[in-house]
Design an enzyme around this catalytic site. Structure first.
Site, mmCIF file in Angstrom:
data_model
loop_
_atom_site.group_PDB
_atom_site.id
_atom_site.type_symbol
_atom_site.label_atom_id
_atom_site.label_comp_id
_atom_site.label_asym_id
_atom_site.label_seq_id
_atom_site.Cartn_x
_atom_site.Cartn_y
_atom_site.Cartn_z
ATOM 1 N N GLU A 37 0.829 -1.341 -0.460
ATOM 2 C CA GLU A 37 -0.448 0.200 -0.054
ATOM 3 C C GLU A 37 0.963 1.068 0.280
ATOM 4 O OE1 GLU A 37 -3.856 0.355 -0.054
ATOM 5 O OE2 GLU A 37 -3.555 -1.720 -0.770
ATOM 6 N N SER A 64 -44.798 -35.045 39.342
ATOM 7 C CA SER A 64 -44.408 -35.383 40.788
ATOM 8 C C SER A 64 -43.009 -34.490 41.365
ATOM 9 C CB SER A 64 -44.098 -37.157 40.581
ATOM 10 O OG SER A 64 -45.680 -37.876 40.496
#
Length: 785
Positions: free
Chosen positions: A94, A463
């Site tokens: 770059e 239960s």
């Protein structure tokens, strides 16, 4: 001649005047233009406090990534964390002169300008890293000459204000690198599933080549062009003396290894992650997905993984008991890749060949696997929930070549024929002392069905509700030795067309039965008689103390059989009371929240159960409220431990511990199977059933369908945890009683057992006679422990 000179002189005079005027006008225009430009320029000081759009990250308590939410993937890093070769790769690709120019590459700009003059077209070029920082952070993306001038001015200003290292750090964190990845750390994770320090030179060059065109040079979507771009970056690195000839040759010859690594999750937990996402959005709004928040949950990654696998195993075991819902054979040589899928722990495979005892199948990635008859023989044909087809004699009884089937990998590294369960299951585990959720699995597969059964379901607890009734009984003068007649009950309900005649699961009656035995054996008729004796209001009030609401509790005797509704999380909360000494804790799942820099924004401070604290201490902030006394809690622990040692949950004895306690739960027609239990400060609730509440089939009780899930989880959760003995509290005494009368045992009695009582309710009379209770199915042991 003279006139010609005069004309020339006048012409030159006017020419210079016009030039001078033009220069003045240009200068004035430039002055006003630059003043206007200066007014429009943003303040570069805002780079001091950059707020990146960072996704919401959710972690386990031990720091593993569970999930991420957000449009952009980004992991901001400091420049010191970036390997030097990676910096060199970006400079080569770059801006080779980055460390020497003043922010602007004037030669590059002149080249671009000259190209414009020659071709009339604007060409890319001349943009330094500093100018890209300017464009990405301070300016819009419009392409105009005015913006370019702003870019140049701001780039020079930035260079004067910030170090080169700071500028490079801003750039490397901001750039877009494809597939929703912003910044180099996110790209390393997305393409290679690695941290920056783990990348090799070829991978570094590949990432550095992406900013120019993240789509065109993408190694996943266009490997050929990506390879060319990578090699260009490597060549530039070599020309700039960043790498040696050997490094260049080795990297250039390295094949592309990039693959998409979705979020790189270390410990996926989608159900709890979705709970966190909703909570954080409520607090922070839509910004929650861009602020970079780090949410650390209470989840323990190893326990979460075990909870998920236990739920999967429990559902597959249910399918093994009820048969293979085989699909029609498809006579095709090859299936399209889109027809393969992975759902929970199962994946697609195509049968290639069948021999007498083995079948060969091919996975989506072309891997060949073997299925032994041992791992296929469970697949008897499904006929109904209560009936199976004949036993298989060979693999060819169920599979044919070219079939597309489902398989799963077992713990012993062999493959098993599988199917996607029609039933569902859920599991949650809590720290019983502070309510921290340690593990949570809301179903078989979140991505197939996002319904979280741990928190959202409303199922009858069956239960599992009975301990509430027994707690109420003990608080109102009953004892573990109190005798209740296990005999037929007929309830005349005006709202029903006929009388209600409830039954025990065994459809038998056992006469006078102590409460301890009744809970251990989960006797329905005794629960109904207890509820009728105590009164529905009294039991309902107890249930509300445990966290139930009135709308969850029917105002009828069916409450004795758990006909209300609750979620697994609520049932785990209820049983936490028994596990922690009698305190109502509040479940929570977020331990702390940090911003992306690690600054603490929130830290949970749950109210804790403290069984050793006195009343004065418990009245101070930070402690959970006591809802049952230490004495009642001790007695209930003793009863619930007996359920495991001698009752409906004896399968749990495989864990080899004496401190396991809990209660199975099975609803009418086996529509729900539960086990709620605890040990060593961990409480877990397991549920299995159909979302539609269809019957599960004959004998699919809580002890058979749900308890194995709990056991599977607890094998991991209780590993290396010492057993916790019951500490007898003040005012609890141990008395030798006659098991058949509940009174003091006569000297030399054959029916003598030891039982615990609150001192004021201990028997004071001796059993007068030996009573032979008919149909009592078990003999009491001499000692409880």
């Amino acid at each position: 001649m003279t006139s010609n000179r005069m004309f020339l002189k006048q012409t030159l005079k006017w020419f210079f005047f016009l030039i001078f005027s033009l220069v003045i006008c240009v200068a004035i225009a430039s002055y006003f233009f630059l003043n206007q430009l200066q007014a429009e320029l943003p303040d570069i000081k805002q780079l001091n406090n950059v707020e990146y759009q960072i996704p919401l990250s959710i972690y386990s308590k031990d720091g593993l990534l569970l999930a991420q939410f957000g449009e952009k993937k980004r992991e901001p890093i400091n420049i010191e964390q970036v390997p030097q070769p990676l910096i060199h790769a970006f400079l080569a690709a770059e801006d080779a002169n980055f460390f020497s120019h003043p922010g602007v590459d004037f030669k590059g700009l002149l080249r671009a300008a000259w190209q414009l003059v020659l071709t009339g077209k604007k060409k890319q070029g001349g943009s330094t890293i500093t100018m890209q920082v300017t464009r990405n952070f301070l300016l819009t993306r419009e392409k105009t000459y005015k913006r370019k001038i702003k870019e140049i001015i701001l780039a020079i200003r930035i260079e004067n204000e910030y170090s080169k290292e700071k500028i490079l750090e801003l750039y490397l964190n901001k750039i877009y690198l494809g597939h929703r990845s912003y910044g180099i750390a996110a790209a390393a994770s997305t393409y290679y599933g690695k941290n920056l320090s783990e990348l090799n030179l070829a991978q570094q060059a590949m990432i550095a080549g992406l900013p120019k065109a993240p789509s065109a040079y993408n190694p996943v979507t266009d490997p050929k062009r990506a390879l060319q771009r990578r090699n260009y970056v490597l060549r530039r690195m070599y020309e700039l003396n960043y790498i040696s000839q050997a490094d260049f040759d080795n990297a250039v010859n390295t094949p592309i290894t990039a693959l998409l690594h979705s979020n790189h999750l270390q410990s996926p937990a989608p159900y709890i992650a979705e709970m966190v996402r909703k909570e954080i959005v409520e607090q922070f709004g839509d910004k929650a997905f861009t602020l970079g928040l780090k949410v650390y949950t209470t989840i323990i990654s190893s326990l979460q993984a075990k909870a998920s696998s236990a739920v999967h195993a429990g559902l597959h075991s249910y399918d093994h008991r009820h048969g293979y819902r085989s699909l029609p054979h498809k006579n095709r040589v090859e299936f399209d890749a889109s027809e393969y899928s992975t759902i929970a722990d199962t994946q697609s495979a195509q049968v290639i060949e069948i021999k007498q005892n083995f079948a060969t199948a091919k996975l989506k990635d072309k891997t060949l696997i073997e299925l032994s008859f041992e791992n296929v023989k469970w697949a008897r044909k499904f006929k109904s929930r209560n009936y199976l087809g004949p036993k298989l004699k060979s693999i060819s009884d169920i599979l044919k070549p070219a079939d597309l089937i489902r398989v799963r990998l077992l713990d012993n590294n062999t493959w098993e024929l599988a199917q996607i369960p029609e039933t569902e299951a859920a599991f949650v585990a809590l720290n019983s002392y502070d309510g921290a959720i340690l593990a949570l699995t809301g179903g078989f597969d979140f991505y197939r069905n996002k319904y979280n059964r741990v928190t959202q379901s409303k199922r009858q607890p069956g239960s599992g509700f009975k301990p509430i009734i027994y707690t109420t009984a003990l608080e109102n003068g009953f004892t573990a030795a109190s005798l209740i007649n296990d005999a037929p009950v007929v309830v005349d309900d005006p709202t029903q067309e006929s009388e209600w005649r409830p039954q025990n699961y065994s459809k038998k009656f056992f006469g006078l039965t102590p409460l301890r035995t009744a809970l251990r054996k989960s006797r329905n008729l005794i629960s109904i008689r207890l509820l009728r004796e105590l009164g529905i209001k009294r039991v309902t009030d107890t249930a509300i103390r445990f966290g139930f609401t009135r709308e969850q509790l029917p105002n009828s005797l069916s409450l004795a059989l758990g006909s209300g509704y609750a979620s697994p999380l609520q049932m785990a909360t209820v049983f936490s009371v028994f596990a922690n000494g009698g305190f109502l804790i509040k479940p929570y799942f977020i331990d702390r929240i940090e911003d992306y820099k690690g600054t603490l924004l929130f830290k949970a401070s749950p109210d804790i159960a403290c069984p050793t604290c006195n009343k004065e201490q418990l009245n101070t902030p930070g402690f959970a409220p006591r809802i049952i006394s230490a004495q009642i809690n001790f007695l209930m622990n003793s009863l619930l431990r007996d359920v495991v040692q001698r009752g409906t949950a004896t399968k749990a004895k495989v864990l080899g511990r004496s401190d396991l306690a809990g209660k199975t739960g099975t609803t009418n027609e086996q529509r729900d199977a539960w086990f709620n239990g605890f040990s060593a400060g961990i409480v877990g609730s397991a549920w299995l059933g159909f979302d539609s509440a269809k019957p599960l089939g004959r004998n699919e009780t809580g002890g058979k369908a749900a308890l194995p899930i709990w056991i599977d989880f607890m094998k991991t959760a209780l590993k290396d945890k010492p057993e916790q003995s019951l500490v007898i509290p003040k005012d609890i005494i141990k008395v030798h009683i006659d098991s058949k009368t509940g009174l003091l045992a006569q000297p030399g009695s054959n029916n003598g057992i030891w039982e615990f009582f609150r001192k004021r309710y201990a028997p004071r009379e001796y059993s007068p006679i030996e009573i032979d209770l008919e149909n009592q199915e078990e003999t009491e042991e001499e000692s409880l422990f």
